[in-house]
Design a protein around this motif. Structure first.
Motif, PDB file in Angstrom:
ATOM      1  N   SER A   6      -6.577   8.210  -6.794  1.00 37.82           N
ATOM      2  CA  SER A   6      -5.530   8.825  -5.975  1.00 37.82           C
ATOM      3  C   SER A   6      -4.609   7.809  -5.316  1.00 37.82           C
ATOM      4  O   SER A   6      -3.540   8.165  -4.810  1.00 37.82           O
ATOM      5  CB  SER A   6      -6.166   9.679  -4.879  1.00 37.82           C
ATOM      6  OG  SER A   6      -6.840   8.863  -3.933  1.00 37.82           O
ATOM      7  N   GLY A   7      -5.012   6.547  -5.307  1.00 38.45           N
ATOM      8  CA  GLY A   7      -4.237   5.531  -4.608  1.00 38.45           C
ATOM      9  C   GLY A   7      -4.727   5.270  -3.201  1.00 38.45           C
ATOM     10  O   GLY A   7      -4.187   4.412  -2.498  1.00 38.45           O
ATOM     11  N   GLU A   8      -5.771   5.972  -2.793  1.00 36.50           N
ATOM     12  CA  GLU A   8      -6.325   5.757  -1.460  1.00 36.50           C
ATOM     13  C   GLU A   8      -7.015   4.400  -1.374  1.00 36.50           C
ATOM     14  O   GLU A   8      -7.000   3.743  -0.320  1.00 36.50           O
ATOM     15  CB  GLU A   8      -7.316   6.870  -1.124  1.00 36.50           C
ATOM     16  CG  GLU A   8      -7.975   6.731   0.236  1.00 36.50           C
ATOM     17  CD  GLU A   8      -9.022   7.805   0.491  1.00 36.50           C
ATOM     18  OE1 GLU A   8      -9.801   7.658   1.449  1.00 36.50           O
ATOM     19  OE2 GLU A   8      -9.066   8.793  -0.274  1.00 36.50           O
ATOM     20  N   TRP A  55       1.735   1.675  -3.481  1.00 28.56           N
ATOM     21  CA  TRP A  55       0.520   1.992  -4.232  1.00 28.56           C
ATOM     22  C   TRP A  55       0.164   3.475  -4.085  1.00 28.56           C
ATOM     23  O   TRP A  55      -0.191   4.138  -5.063  1.00 28.56           O
ATOM     24  CB  TRP A  55      -0.630   1.118  -3.739  1.00 28.56           C
ATOM     25  CG  TRP A  55      -1.843   1.172  -4.615  1.00 28.56           C
ATOM     26  CD1 TRP A  55      -2.844   2.104  -4.585  1.00 28.56           C
ATOM     27  CD2 TRP A  55      -2.167   0.265  -5.677  1.00 28.56           C
ATOM     28  NE1 TRP A  55      -3.784   1.822  -5.549  1.00 28.56           N
ATOM     29  CE2 TRP A  55      -3.393   0.707  -6.233  1.00 28.56           C
ATOM     30  CE3 TRP A  55      -1.561  -0.888  -6.183  1.00 28.56           C
ATOM     31  CZ2 TRP A  55      -4.015   0.036  -7.283  1.00 28.56           C
ATOM     32  CZ3 TRP A  55      -2.165  -1.541  -7.239  1.00 28.56           C
ATOM     33  CH2 TRP A  55      -3.379  -1.084  -7.776  1.00 28.56           C
ATOM     34  N   ARG A  56       0.260   3.986  -2.856  1.00 34.86           N
ATOM     35  CA  ARG A  56      -0.045   5.405  -2.645  1.00 34.86           C
ATOM     36  C   ARG A  56       0.938   6.298  -3.392  1.00 34.86           C
ATOM     37  O   ARG A  56       0.558   7.344  -3.931  1.00 34.86           O
ATOM     38  CB  ARG A  56      -0.046   5.724  -1.148  1.00 34.86           C
ATOM     39  CG  ARG A  56      -1.273   5.182  -0.408  1.00 34.86           C
ATOM     40  CD  ARG A  56      -1.361   5.729   0.999  1.00 34.86           C
ATOM     41  NE  ARG A  56      -0.293   5.229   1.845  1.00 34.86           N
ATOM     42  CZ  ARG A  56      -0.379   4.132   2.578  1.00 34.86           C
ATOM     43  NH1 ARG A  56      -1.487   3.414   2.573  1.00 34.86           N
ATOM     44  NH2 ARG A  56       0.643   3.743   3.330  1.00 34.86           N
ATOM     45  N   GLY A  64      -0.124   6.295  -6.818  1.00 34.38           N
ATOM     46  CA  GLY A  64      -1.316   7.126  -6.946  1.00 34.38           C
ATOM     47  C   GLY A  64      -0.975   8.598  -7.018  1.00 34.38           C
ATOM     48  O   GLY A  64      -1.541   9.347  -7.833  1.00 34.38           O
ATOM     49  N   LYS A  65      -0.053   9.047  -6.187  1.00 30.34           N
ATOM     50  CA  LYS A  65       0.357  10.459  -6.219  1.00 30.34           C
ATOM     51  C   LYS A  65       0.996  10.815  -7.557  1.00 30.34           C
ATOM     52  O   LYS A  65       0.926  11.964  -7.998  1.00 30.34           O
ATOM     53  CB  LYS A  65       1.332  10.738  -5.079  1.00 30.34           C
ATOM     54  CG  LYS A  65       0.696  10.712  -3.700  1.00 30.34           C
ATOM     55  CD  LYS A  65       1.724  11.007  -2.613  1.00 30.34           C
ATOM     56  CE  LYS A  65       1.077  10.975  -1.235  1.00 30.34           C
ATOM     57  NZ  LYS A  65       2.079  11.233  -0.157  1.00 30.34           N
ATOM     58  N   ARG A 116       0.830  -1.223   0.000  1.00 26.27           N
ATOM     59  CA  ARG A 116       0.000   0.000   0.000  1.00 26.27           C
ATOM     60  C   ARG A 116       0.855   1.260   0.000  1.00 26.27           C
ATOM     61  O   ARG A 116       0.457   2.269  -0.595  1.00 26.27           O
ATOM     62  CB  ARG A 116      -0.947  -0.001   1.197  1.00 26.27           C
ATOM     63  CG  ARG A 116      -2.173  -0.874   0.992  1.00 26.27           C
ATOM     64  CD  ARG A 116      -3.300  -0.477   1.933  1.00 26.27           C
ATOM     65  NE  ARG A 116      -4.498  -1.242   1.648  1.00 26.27           N
ATOM     66  CZ  ARG A 116      -5.483  -0.826   0.868  1.00 26.27           C
ATOM     67  NH1 ARG A 116      -5.412   0.353   0.280  1.00 26.27           N
ATOM     68  NH2 ARG A 116      -6.545  -1.575   0.654  1.00 26.27           N
ATOM     69  N   ARG A 117       2.010   1.219   0.636  1.00 24.17           N
ATOM     70  CA  ARG A 117       2.894   2.383   0.599  1.00 24.17           C
ATOM     71  C   ARG A 117       3.304   2.700  -0.833  1.00 24.17           C
ATOM     72  O   ARG A 117       3.217   3.857  -1.278  1.00 24.17           O
ATOM     73  CB  ARG A 117       4.139   2.109   1.450  1.00 24.17           C
ATOM     74  CG  ARG A 117       5.151   3.254   1.439  1.00 24.17           C
ATOM     75  CD  ARG A 117       6.459   2.840   2.107  1.00 24.17           C
ATOM     76  NE  ARG A 117       7.139   1.770   1.376  1.00 24.17           N
ATOM     77  CZ  ARG A 117       7.896   1.994   0.294  1.00 24.17           C
ATOM     78  NH1 ARG A 117       8.058   3.226  -0.191  1.00 24.17           N
ATOM     79  NH2 ARG A 117       8.486   0.981  -0.323  1.00 24.17           N
TER      80      ARG A 117
END
Length: 391
Positions: free
Chosen positions: A120-122, A44-45, A48-49, A41-42
């Motif tokens: 956004s990757g959230e 992935w975010r 997303g950014k 997830r890190r």
């Protein structure tokens, strides 16, 4: 060889592609296997950014609004810069198989509720269609959606679902008509936290190990009527549309991985010496590399032709199928050649054997290559049983 090659991209797409390569090399390095959901997830975010998980989502919903050609170029750059092809695969599966159906078939309320966070990757999305007894035969699903007051109740199981262990929402295909057929399927948006939805343990796979995959089970899982995507009975149309995106743009990530391994193979052939000469001086080696390049370039041309048709709103069924076949087969063969040319080094942990392992599933997912050939034959008017003339 380098990454400065032309596919008719405009300056903005070229600059974006180069930026994605630099970002992926700097931020997306990993061991290449899924064993830490937090680290996944890190990354992935971060993706997303950078806009990678929402490239083809309209800007009003937080995406970049790119067409299929630019989206494919982005995925190609991601596959080139990110040595973890599994992670790149997860990004592409999220975007093209799960998010694009919401873009194209969702209501304004559904788009507003889901697309900003998915872009956004959230949040992460997964497409749940494959079942133990319904892989290639997607029109005969055993997962049932029973209509009740205010919505539906889902029962059944899905298998081999990409992103299932980390997904926040599932795009689920289920049968609302037990007789099956084209209008027997309906698509639902189901939150991962819904009671009755459970996710199995992640698979330990041969390839694409950086992409988390698991089974999903529905046991009297309630979904509201507002969770229907499109309309009841529109599931097959939604699935077909998502596959056009997936069979085109997702496979661009493999082009990037192929290019990366091809470049390192050329470098190896220039520097590795045997019998007093670089092995690239031997015709058996140089010809094999030429064949690798030819397969890569041919597959790339087919993929971008399919992407251009998709961007132009075409209803072409042949292009995405041919692109999927060409890229997946070229990736497997290129992986085999890269291993062979490295000799014993090729069977050690490294990018050559990784490409081969990651490429093998590509001939199966998104519809096996045999099914793609059936689809092309059918589009050509072949493969149908001809009526017998009566006398």
């Amino acid at each position: 060889m380098n990454f400065d090659f032309d596919a008719g991209f405009d300056d903005d797409t070229t600059q974006m592609r180069d930026m994605v390569v630099r970002f992926a090399r700097r931020e997306l390095a990993s061991p290449g296997c899924f064993d830490d959901a937090g680290d996944f997830r890190r990354r992935w975010r971060l993706a997303g950014k950078q806009g990678l998980v929402g490239t083809s989502v309209p800007g009003e919903f937080g995406g970049s609004g790119l067409d299929a050609v630019a989206a494919a170029a982005t995925m190609e750059a991601l596959g080139y810069g990110c040595a973890d092809t599994g992670f790149a695969f997860s990004v592409a599966a999220h975007l093209f198989a799960a998010v694009m159906p919401v873009v194209e078939f969702g209501t304004e309320e559904q788009r507003g509720a889901w697309l900003p966070a998915l872009s956004s990757g959230e949040r992460i999305a997964a497409h749940a269609v494959t079942e133990p007894e319904a892989g290639s035969d997607a029109l005969r699903l055993h997962t049932r959606a029973r209509a009740v007051d205010g919505g539906y109740v889902l029962n059944g199981s899905k298998c081999f679902i990409t992103n299932a262990p980390v997904a926040d929402v599932f795009v689920v295909q289920a049968a609302t008509d037990a007789r099956g057929g084209f209008f027997g399927l309906t698509t639902f948006l189901v939150q991962a936290s819904t009671p009755g939805l459970t996710v199995g343990r992640p698979y330990d796979k041969v390839g694409l190990r950086g992409s988390p995959t698991a089974d999903v089970h529905f046991d009297d899982c309630p979904v509201p009527a507002g969770a229907v995507l499109g309309a009841e009975g529109a599931g097959a149309s939604i699935f077909s549309s998502s596959m056009k995106w997936e069979r085109t743009c997702l496979f661009a990530a493999y082009l990037g991985a192929m290019r990366r391994v091809l470049e390192s193979t050329v470098e190896h052939a220039r520097n590795r010496e045997q019998f007093g000469s670089p092995i690239g001086d031997f015709q058996a080696v140089s010809h094999r590399i030429v064949d690798m390049l030819g397969r890569y370039e041919g597959a790339r041309l087919l993929l971008y032709r399919a992407a251009r048709s998709l961007a132009d709103g075409g209803a072409d069924e042949i292009g995405p199928a041919l692109a999927k076949i060409a890229v997946s087969e070229a990736a497997v063969q290129l992986g085999l050649d890269a291993v062979q040319l490295r000799g014993a080094l090729g069977v050690l942990d490294g990018e050559a054997e990784s490409l081969l392992r990651d490429a093998l599933p590509a001939r199966i997912f998104s519809g096996t290559n045999e099914i793609q050939k059936n689809n092309v034959a059918r589009a050509l008017g072949l493969g149908r049983r001809r009526p017998v003339a009566r006398r």
